[in-house]
Design a protein around this motif. Structure first.
Motif, mmCIF file in Angstrom:
data_model
loop_
_atom_site.group_PDB
_atom_site.id
_atom_site.type_symbol
_atom_site.label_atom_id
_atom_site.label_comp_id
_atom_site.label_asym_id
_atom_site.label_seq_id
_atom_site.Cartn_x
_atom_site.Cartn_y
_atom_site.Cartn_z
ATOM 1 N N LEU A 91 39.045 43.283 35.831
ATOM 2 C CA LEU A 91 39.653 41.969 35.725
ATOM 3 C C LEU A 91 40.865 41.969 36.338
ATOM 4 O O LEU A 91 41.115 40.773 37.128
ATOM 5 C CB LEU A 91 40.067 42.047 34.039
ATOM 6 C CG LEU A 91 40.767 40.788 33.698
ATOM 7 C CD1 LEU A 91 39.843 39.613 34.111
ATOM 8 C CD2 LEU A 91 40.812 40.911 32.080
ATOM 9 N N ILE A 95 41.711 39.088 39.499
ATOM 10 C CA ILE A 95 42.849 38.223 39.349
ATOM 11 C C ILE A 95 43.851 38.468 40.477
ATOM 12 O O ILE A 95 44.426 37.447 41.118
ATOM 13 C CB ILE A 95 43.640 38.566 38.140
ATOM 14 C CG1 ILE A 95 42.815 38.164 36.760
ATOM 15 C CG2 ILE A 95 45.066 37.587 38.104
ATOM 16 C CD1 ILE A 95 43.542 38.359 35.513
ATOM 17 N N GLY A 101 38.785 32.260 37.915
ATOM 18 C CA GLY A 101 37.972 32.533 36.440
ATOM 19 C C GLY A 101 37.579 33.718 36.150
ATOM 20 O O GLY A 101 36.961 34.396 37.344
ATOM 21 N N TYR A 102 37.322 34.209 35.097
ATOM 22 C CA TYR A 102 36.539 35.428 35.035
ATOM 23 C C TYR A 102 35.604 35.372 33.644
ATOM 24 O O TYR A 102 36.395 35.000 32.559
ATOM 25 C CB TYR A 102 37.631 36.730 34.941
ATOM 26 C CG TYR A 102 36.765 37.976 34.940
ATOM 27 C CD1 TYR A 102 37.211 38.671 36.132
ATOM 28 C CD2 TYR A 102 36.229 38.635 33.914
ATOM 29 C CE1 TYR A 102 36.324 39.929 36.355
ATOM 30 C CE2 TYR A 102 35.732 39.677 33.998
ATOM 31 C CZ TYR A 102 35.985 40.518 35.130
ATOM 32 O OH TYR A 102 35.579 42.026 35.307
ATOM 33 N N ARG A 124 43.404 27.775 36.992
ATOM 34 C CA ARG A 124 43.014 29.373 36.697
ATOM 35 C C ARG A 124 42.740 29.415 35.211
ATOM 36 O O ARG A 124 43.632 29.434 34.537
ATOM 37 C CB ARG A 124 44.030 30.261 37.324
ATOM 38 C CG ARG A 124 43.846 31.732 36.970
ATOM 39 C CD ARG A 124 44.903 32.615 37.865
ATOM 40 N NE ARG A 124 44.409 32.677 39.142
ATOM 41 C CZ ARG A 124 44.668 33.552 39.858
ATOM 42 N NH1 ARG A 124 45.743 34.426 39.429
ATOM 43 N NH2 ARG A 124 44.410 33.884 41.165
ATOM 44 N N ILE A 126 41.356 32.271 32.629
ATOM 45 C CA ILE A 126 40.917 33.600 32.295
ATOM 46 C C ILE A 126 40.775 33.524 30.757
ATOM 47 O O ILE A 126 41.580 33.003 30.135
ATOM 48 C CB ILE A 126 41.857 34.541 32.400
ATOM 49 C CG1 ILE A 126 42.225 34.630 33.855
ATOM 50 C CG2 ILE A 126 41.232 36.103 32.372
ATOM 51 C CD1 ILE A 126 41.304 34.872 35.106
ATOM 52 N N LEU A 131 40.418 38.494 27.353
ATOM 53 C CA LEU A 131 41.595 39.277 27.748
ATOM 54 C C LEU A 131 42.032 40.009 26.456
ATOM 55 O O LEU A 131 42.263 41.322 26.493
ATOM 56 C CB LEU A 131 42.687 38.290 27.919
ATOM 57 C CG LEU A 131 42.605 37.756 29.258
ATOM 58 C CD1 LEU A 131 44.060 36.851 29.655
ATOM 59 C CD2 LEU A 131 42.981 38.882 30.263
#
Lengths: 212, 212
Positions: A91, A95, A101-102, A124, A126, A131
């Motif tokens: 991750l 980033i 994006g993830y 962006r 996430i 997270l």
DNA sequence: AAAAAAATCACCCCGCAGGATGATTTTTCA
DNA sequence: TGAAAAATCATCCTGCGGGGTGATTTTTTT
């Protein structure tokens, strides 16, 4: 307005098919498919899509390498990472390398579409839930410096997020608290680490193995 | 105004004596001497000096450990690192751990006094000449990501300094250019790395081995 | 149950960071 | 030598970061 053009890169045909259906159904234009990172890079060069969806794990050239290559050559293209692993390691690297994006592969279909669309807008995204889960499930290696810093649990979370490159608003959103609260934690962290800004705190965190 | 109170920590008696003479001669109060990090920490607890001068290499507990311990327990005390090595590794760790200054042992006596005094005022002084020499003499491991980012030589220097935790003014001072110029380089770096702020750039740099 | 630590949030202020634009000079390279 | 790349600098603007202060609530620990 023209359709959002997307390239899909995943080494599994099934996954590609699934994504294609999902995105097409949502009105997006899937301009191409790739089975590995190298193909994805080549396709991105040729087709200049708005968004590239990259699986992290792929043969030939993995997702992170492809991400780096694409972003450095074509910074305007937004890249969304797709993975089965919720690890801080990946991750944070993603980033740091400029991913827009993830996503986890088991994310809600709507979530995937939403993130791709946001990425196309230059935002962006996430996923907050992701997270949070990464924060809790990644054990911190007990470190000398870390022990001495004597951070509270919440401060530790905030520091991790700082080290992922998030700003205060994003941290607030992730931890579901107000921006003011985050700022308070951030100040306390600075005091405890003896640093004067978030960049130094982030460096501290990376060096002390807090985020990998 | 009261004298600035300093503790000296170095495993060589000669060095301690030299420093004591230097600082005393400049009107500072050398409140104590330590031969290793553990002693330095204990002395700092007892005497609560304004500044602690720490040699990086010491037995029992080295300078960096002592620095971390002192800063986390007594953030108000300024710590100045003293070393014979001009390595980015140490330098960046020291800065990240909250050192107020970083000096080479062969620095001009006036320079040493100046830095200790500045540290007592709460300022952070990293010698510009030292930074410059570290920048040039630390070879960068040729990296995939780094190669792809395709940074110019000057951008590379700026990025290294970002990764050391310096702000734009400090970078400008180090490279002897204007703040505006630095800001321009910084923006270009962001574009090339595909990140959106200096914290992310710093993380990128650390992860890609640019500063250690 | 009382005391201490942690977490929450608000408000104010200032300055630096970051974004956009435009321009000149110096260096590098074909 | 001429073109391209790199480095330099300025100005304007906006907003977030960081510092200071004060206060309440929740949780932990004794």
């Amino acid at each position: 307005m023209t359709k959002i053009r997307v390239i899909i890169a995943d080494d599994h045909g099934v996954v590609r098919a699934g994504l294609r259906g999902l995105l097409t159904g949502a009105g997006l234009d899937v301009a191409g498919e790739a089975g590995n990172g190298r193909e994805a890079l080549a396709l991105a060069r040729d087709l200049r899509p708005d968004v590239v969806l990259l699986d992290v794990r792929m043969p030939e050239m993995d997702g992170l390498q492809a991400l780096t290559a694409i972003k450095s050559e074509m910074p305007d293209i937004s890249v969304v990472m797709l993975t089965v692993y919720a690890s801080t390691e990946y991750l944070s690297r993603a980033i740091a390398a400029g991913a827009a994006g993830y996503l986890l592969k088991d994310a809600e279909p709507e979530e995937i579409v939403r993130v791709v669309q946001a990425a196309a807008e230059g935002d962006r995204v996430i996923d907050s839930a992701l997270l949070r889960s990464v924060l809790e499930h990644t054990p911190v290696v007990e470190n000398d410096a870390l022990h001495q810093a004597d951070l509270t649990p919440q401060e530790l979370r905030v520091l991790k997020l700082i080290a992922l490159g998030l700003n205060n608003d994003a941290i607030a959103e992730t931890l579901v608290v107000s921006r003011n609260t985050v700022k308070t934690h951030v100040r306390h962290i600075f005091e405890k680490l003896g640093v004067s800004d978030r960049t130094q705190a982030a460096i501290w965190a990376v060096r002390n193995g807090l985020v990998e």
